[in-house]
Design a protein around this motif. Structure first.
Motif, PDB file in Angstrom:
ATOM      1  N   LYS A  38       0.839  -1.199   0.000  1.00  0.00           N
ATOM      2  CA  LYS A  38       0.000   0.000   0.000  1.00  0.00           C
ATOM      3  C   LYS A  38       0.876   1.251   0.000  1.00  0.00           C
ATOM      4  O   LYS A  38       0.603   2.226  -0.691  1.00  0.00           O
ATOM      5  CB  LYS A  38      -0.916   0.019   1.231  1.00  0.00           C
ATOM      6  CG  LYS A  38      -2.148  -0.845   1.116  1.00  0.00           C
ATOM      7  CD  LYS A  38      -3.029  -0.631   2.347  1.00  0.00           C
ATOM      8  CE  LYS A  38      -4.037  -1.739   2.519  1.00  0.00           C
ATOM      9  NZ  LYS A  38      -4.734  -1.644   3.816  1.00  0.00           N
ATOM     10  N   CYS A  39       1.935   1.229   0.818  1.00  0.00           N
ATOM     11  CA  CYS A  39       2.845   2.390   0.889  1.00  0.00           C
ATOM     12  C   CYS A  39       3.615   2.554  -0.412  1.00  0.00           C
ATOM     13  O   CYS A  39       3.707   3.668  -0.953  1.00  0.00           O
ATOM     14  CB  CYS A  39       3.851   2.218   2.036  1.00  0.00           C
ATOM     15  SG  CYS A  39       3.115   2.297   3.655  1.00  0.00           S
ATOM     16  N   GLN A  42       1.718   4.091  -3.221  1.00  0.00           N
ATOM     17  CA  GLN A  42       1.602   5.551  -3.118  1.00  0.00           C
ATOM     18  C   GLN A  42       2.896   6.242  -3.525  1.00  0.00           C
ATOM     19  O   GLN A  42       2.883   7.316  -4.127  1.00  0.00           O
ATOM     20  CB  GLN A  42       1.193   5.941  -1.694  1.00  0.00           C
ATOM     21  CG  GLN A  42      -0.238   5.521  -1.370  1.00  0.00           C
ATOM     22  CD  GLN A  42      -0.606   5.784   0.083  1.00  0.00           C
ATOM     23  OE1 GLN A  42      -0.621   6.924   0.532  1.00  0.00           O
ATOM     24  NE2 GLN A  42      -0.889   4.728   0.815  1.00  0.00           N
ATOM     25  N   GLY A 117      -3.785   4.276  -4.253  1.00  0.00           N
ATOM     26  CA  GLY A 117      -2.837   3.552  -3.405  1.00  0.00           C
ATOM     27  C   GLY A 117      -3.395   2.240  -2.912  1.00  0.00           C
ATOM     28  O   GLY A 117      -2.865   1.635  -1.992  1.00  0.00           O
TER      29      GLY A 117
END
Ligand SMILES: C=C(O[C@@H]1C=C(C(=O)O)C=C[C@H]1O)C(=O)O
Length: 147
Positions: A38-39, A42, A117
């Protein structure tokens, strides 16, 4: 009555206990990886928006040095830790390339699912989110694989 049945039962119980812990650890790994992707997804969107390259070898070198040190202190094989990180990073870079390609194609920067994201794990069509995993043998970045 022979002890064999009792011993087998004790061994079976110990095996089951250990496997339950292994299953819990595997679940934690999956959840941690999902959060990591997820990070990184982004980061990929940010890079695409600002025309930054998908890969950052200097950052990777610092991560590998750090992870090898952590592995050593945890009594984990540092070579294995490095291979694992390289494997994960290779997948992240593929995601970043896909996001950048999409942004370039639309000329609008990163948009849509990628920009949210949340697409690190598959596409809407496949239900598995994100690009398919690279073949570790034939991928051009196979040097990053676990082999
Ligand atoms: C996530 C990034 O992009 C790439 C992926 C990395 C990772 O998965 O840790 C590290 C460096 C980059 O090659 C980043 O630049 O931070």
């Amino acid at each position: 009555m022979s002890d064999t049945t009792d011993i087998d039962g004790a061994v079976r119980a110990e095996l089951t206990r250990l496997r339950e812990s292994i299953d819990n650890i595997d679940a934690a790994v999956v959840h941690m990886l999902a959060e990591r992707f997820k990070c990184t997804q982004q980061v990929g969107v940010l890079k695409a928006k600002h025309q930054l390259p998908p890969a950052d070898p200097a950052r990777e070198a610092r991560q590998i040095t750090r992870l090898r040190e952590l592995a050593e202190s945890a009594k984990l094989d540092p070579a294995f830790a490095e291979k694992l990180l390289n494997f994960i990073i290779a997948e992240v870079i593929r995601h970043h390339e896909t996001i950048a390609d999409g942004a370039a194609a639309t000329g609008t920067g990163a948009t849509g699912a990628a920009a949210s994201g949340t697409a690190a794990t598959g596409t809407a069509a496949s239900g598995t989110a994100g690009p398919a995993p690279a073949d570790p043998v034939t991928a051009p970045d196979a040097g990053r694989t676990l082999r």
